[in-house]
Design an enzyme around this catalytic site. Sequence first.
Site, short mmCIF file in Angstrom:
data_model
loop_
_atom_site.label_atom_id
_atom_site.label_comp_id
_atom_site.label_asym_id
_atom_site.label_seq_id
_atom_site.Cartn_x
_atom_site.Cartn_y
_atom_site.Cartn_z
N THR A 70 14.53 -3.21 -2.50
CA THR A 70 14.85 -1.85 -2.97
C THR A 70 15.23 -1.84 -4.46
O THR A 70 14.89 -0.91 -5.18
CB THR A 70 16.00 -1.26 -2.12
OG1 THR A 70 15.55 -1.20 -0.77
CG2 THR A 70 16.38 0.14 -2.56
N GLU A 94 16.62 -1.64 9.12
CA GLU A 94 17.70 -1.91 8.16
C GLU A 94 18.62 -0.72 7.98
O GLU A 94 19.83 -0.88 7.87
CB GLU A 94 17.12 -2.32 6.80
CG GLU A 94 18.22 -2.37 5.75
CD GLU A 94 17.88 -3.10 4.49
OE1 GLU A 94 16.69 -3.22 4.18
OE2 GLU A 94 18.83 -3.55 3.82
N ASP A 98 11.85 -3.41 8.09
CA ASP A 98 12.44 -3.10 6.78
C ASP A 98 11.49 -2.14 6.07
O ASP A 98 10.38 -2.51 5.69
CB ASP A 98 12.65 -4.37 5.94
CG ASP A 98 13.56 -4.09 4.75
OD1 ASP A 98 13.73 -2.90 4.41
OD2 ASP A 98 14.10 -5.06 4.19
N ASP A 103 14.66 -8.75 6.84
CA ASP A 103 14.10 -9.40 5.64
C ASP A 103 13.14 -10.53 6.02
O ASP A 103 12.20 -10.82 5.29
CB ASP A 103 15.21 -10.01 4.78
CG ASP A 103 16.22 -8.99 4.28
OD1 ASP A 103 15.80 -7.89 3.90
OD2 ASP A 103 17.43 -9.30 4.26
N ILE A 139 11.68 -0.71 3.11
CA ILE A 139 11.45 -1.16 1.73
C ILE A 139 12.26 -2.43 1.55
O ILE A 139 13.49 -2.40 1.51
CB ILE A 139 11.89 -0.10 0.69
CG1 ILE A 139 11.10 1.20 0.88
CG2 ILE A 139 11.67 -0.66 -0.73
CD1 ILE A 139 11.43 2.28 -0.16
N ASP A 140 11.58 -3.55 1.46
CA ASP A 140 12.26 -4.80 1.16
C ASP A 140 12.11 -5.04 -0.34
O ASP A 140 10.98 -5.10 -0.85
CB ASP A 140 11.66 -5.97 1.94
CG ASP A 140 12.41 -7.25 1.63
OD1 ASP A 140 13.56 -7.37 2.06
OD2 ASP A 140 11.85 -8.09 0.91
P1 2AM Z 1 16.44 -5.36 0.60
O1 2AM Z 1 15.89 -4.99 -0.70
O2 2AM Z 1 15.65 -4.86 1.76
O3 2AM Z 1 17.92 -5.02 0.72
C1 2AM Z 1 16.69 -9.75 -2.77
O4 2AM Z 1 16.88 -11.01 -3.28
C2 2AM Z 1 16.28 -9.87 -1.33
O5 2AM Z 1 17.44 -10.08 -0.49
C3 2AM Z 1 15.63 -8.64 -0.80
O6 2AM Z 1 14.71 -9.02 0.17
C4 2AM Z 1 16.79 -7.85 -0.24
O7 2AM Z 1 16.37 -6.96 0.77
C5 2AM Z 1 17.63 -8.95 0.34
N1 2AM Z 1 19.05 -8.63 0.34
C6 2AM Z 1 19.71 -7.98 -0.63
N2 2AM Z 1 21.03 -7.88 -0.33
C7 2AM Z 1 21.19 -8.49 0.86
C8 2AM Z 1 22.32 -8.72 1.73
N3 2AM Z 1 23.55 -8.32 1.38
N4 2AM Z 1 22.11 -9.36 2.89
C9 2AM Z 1 20.87 -9.76 3.23
N5 2AM Z 1 19.77 -9.58 2.47
C10 2AM Z 1 19.91 -8.96 1.30
CA CA Z 2 15.34 -2.79 2.77
#
Ligand code: 2AM
Ligand code: CA
Length: 263
Positions: free
Chosen positions: A91, A68, A86, A213, A88-89
């Site tokens: 964040t 990511e 990923d 994700d 940290i999924d």
């Molecule tokens: P992340 O924390 O790794 O960015 C939140 O509802 C979920 O959607 C998390 O798994 C987050 O992953 C992901 N996410 C957040 N913003 C995003 C974006 N703009 N595009 C795709 N996935 C997103």
């Molecule tokens: Ca992430």
Amino acid sequence: MNWDDIRDQAVSWANEAGDVIRKSFEKELTVETKSNADDLVTNMDREVEQYLIDKVSEAYPHHKILGEEGVGEEVSSLDGTVWIIDPIDGTMNFVHQQTNFAISIGVYHEGVGMVGVIYNVIYDEMFHVVKDNGAYLNNVKLPDLEEVPIEKSIIAINATWITNNKRIDPARLIPVVDRCRGTRSYGSAAIELAFVAAGRLDAYITMRLSPWDFAAGKILIEEVGGRVTNLYGEPLNILDKNSIFAGKSDLHQQILDEYLTNE
Ligand code: 2AM
Ligand code: CA
């Protein structure tokens, strides 16, 4: 290729990365924004991604790695073996709650998902799978999913998608939310997908996820007989952003037929 070995390595690297993350709670976190004010990244996202990529590239110099935070490389095809990571999924949860975030690692070979690892760090729950060789939560094998009528289902969906948003007419999903038994939102797609695989959730609907994700979660869910498609029942493009509809097979089909097809 010995996929069991690769699974063992991915599990042990996720464990080690989890230790790094837990220790980081004592230190100060640097939080920055990416595409918008709510799209967060921290020094730990980058550090953990670098850590995992170093491990993979040392052990498998010929494999490709998509991460990511861009520490990996540009990956434009699924030829060969591709790790999708990923660090940290969730964040936002990591920053605000210090819980409900996961490390997600998916390994695809010639386009087929072979190994998936999702580590729910604070709960110390390691979900892992080798295609056709079983999905596990820690050392316990996950059983095939049992079907459930929509009236008794719990569906993971974020409130964003049933209020005004730029990706879907909220009226589409309101009847699904009305009819199911309850909804949940955990703020980490990887955790939500792992929970579908574990039968804690019956389905998960979201409008936009990136490869890192969903890469691992898709493999876990399919191993226990569930389905993962886009919102309209079509196969995912593994290297692109997709809407995601994951769930128990019959429930998935019923919701598709009754609510999501025939735009
Ligand atoms: P992340 O924390 O790794 O960015 C939140 O509802 C979920 O959607 C998390 O798994 C987050 O992953 C992901 N996410 C957040 N913003 C995003 C974006 N703009 N595009 C795709 N996935 C997103
Ligand atoms: Ca992430």
